[in-house]
Scaffold this active site. Sequence first.
Site, PDB file in Angstrom:
ATOM      1  N   HIS A  56       0.792  -1.368  -0.147  1.00 23.53           N
ATOM      2  CA  HIS A  56       0.026  -0.049  -0.061  1.00 23.53           C
ATOM      3  C   HIS A  56       0.844   1.290   0.144  1.00 23.53           C
ATOM      4  O   HIS A  56       1.943   1.365   0.425  1.00 23.53           O
ATOM      5  CB  HIS A  56      -0.924  -0.101   1.246  1.00 23.53           C
ATOM      6  CG  HIS A  56      -0.198   0.188   2.471  1.00 23.53           C
ATOM      7  ND1 HIS A  56       0.508   1.140   3.176  1.00 23.53           N
ATOM      8  CD2 HIS A  56       0.330  -0.908   3.111  1.00 23.53           C
ATOM      9  CE1 HIS A  56       0.970   0.914   4.235  1.00 23.53           C
ATOM     10  NE2 HIS A  56       1.147  -0.351   4.378  1.00 23.53           N
ATOM     11  N   ASP A  57       0.090   2.315  -0.663  1.00 22.19           N
ATOM     12  CA  ASP A  57       0.751   3.555  -0.592  1.00 22.19           C
ATOM     13  C   ASP A  57       2.165   3.824  -1.051  1.00 22.19           C
ATOM     14  O   ASP A  57       3.040   4.771  -0.668  1.00 22.19           O
ATOM     15  CB  ASP A  57       0.704   4.149   0.763  1.00 22.19           C
ATOM     16  CG  ASP A  57      -0.541   4.173   1.403  1.00 22.19           C
ATOM     17  OD1 ASP A  57      -1.481   4.841   0.816  1.00 22.19           O
ATOM     18  OD2 ASP A  57      -0.876   3.518   2.428  1.00 22.19           O
TER      19      ASP A  57
END
Length: 219
Positions: free
Chosen positions: A141-142
Site C-alpha cells: 500500500h501507498d
Amino acid sequence: MKQPLYAVYGASGCGRGVMPLAREQLRRVGIAIERLVFVDDKPNSIVVNGQRVLTYREFLDTPASERHVVLAIANNLVRERLVERCAADEVRPWSVSAGNVVTMDAVQIGEGAILCPFVTLTSNIRIGHYFHANLYSYVEHDCVIGDFVTFAPGVKCNGNIVIEDHAYIGTGAILKQGKPGQPLVIGKGAVVGMGAVVIKDVPPGATVVGNPARLLLKG
Ligand code: UDP
C-alpha cells in the site's frame, strides 16, 4: 483489410518469459496468434518458441493497421531508448499482464508495463511508465514508483515506499516499510542487489547490497 500487429521486443530471456503472457492476453480478446511476433535487432534465429522473429525494420514493413510493442528487455536504459524509437515510428506502447496478477484498490499504472505471474499490487499505489514486475514480486500500500523501474523476481516492496525513475531492484530484495509522510526512498537510477534487505533510504545512482543493505558503489 489490414489487422493490428503486436510484438514482444527482445527475443532473449525476458522476452521469452513475456511471450506466453502476450499470447494468452491476445487469445482472451480473440486476436489471431499470427499477429504476434518477436522483434529483435540481433535475431539469432527466425523462429523462437514457435513465434516469428522480425527485425525492427521488418516489423515496420509488415502491413498492419496499427503496431503495438511491449518492451521485454530488462535493461531500463535500453527500454527508454527503444520507447523513443517506437514513438517516432508511431508504434504504440503495449502492456502485458499475466492472468493471475492481483490488483487491489486505487492502483494507477502507466503505459508499457509488464506484470509477470503471481505479481500482487495492493491498494493506493501509483506506478509510472514501462514498469517491469517480474515473477512473485509485490508492491504494498501507498507506494509511489517512477518510470522505467525494474523489479527482478520476488521483490518485496512494502508499504509507504517511493522508488524513483530507473531504479533496479534485484531478485528477492526486501524493502522495509516506510511511514506515512516519511517514506523509505530508493533514489533515481539506484540498484538494489539480489537478496538485499533495505532498511534506509538509498541515494540516487547508488548500489547497495547485503543485510542490512550497505553502500557498494556511490551514485
Ligand atoms: N535488443 C534489441 N535491441 C536493443 C537492445 C537489445 O533488440 O537495442 C535485444 C537483444 O538482441 C537481445 C535482447 O534484446 O536479444 C536482450 O537480451 P538480454 O539477454 O541482454 O537481456 P534480457 O532478455 O534479460 O532483457
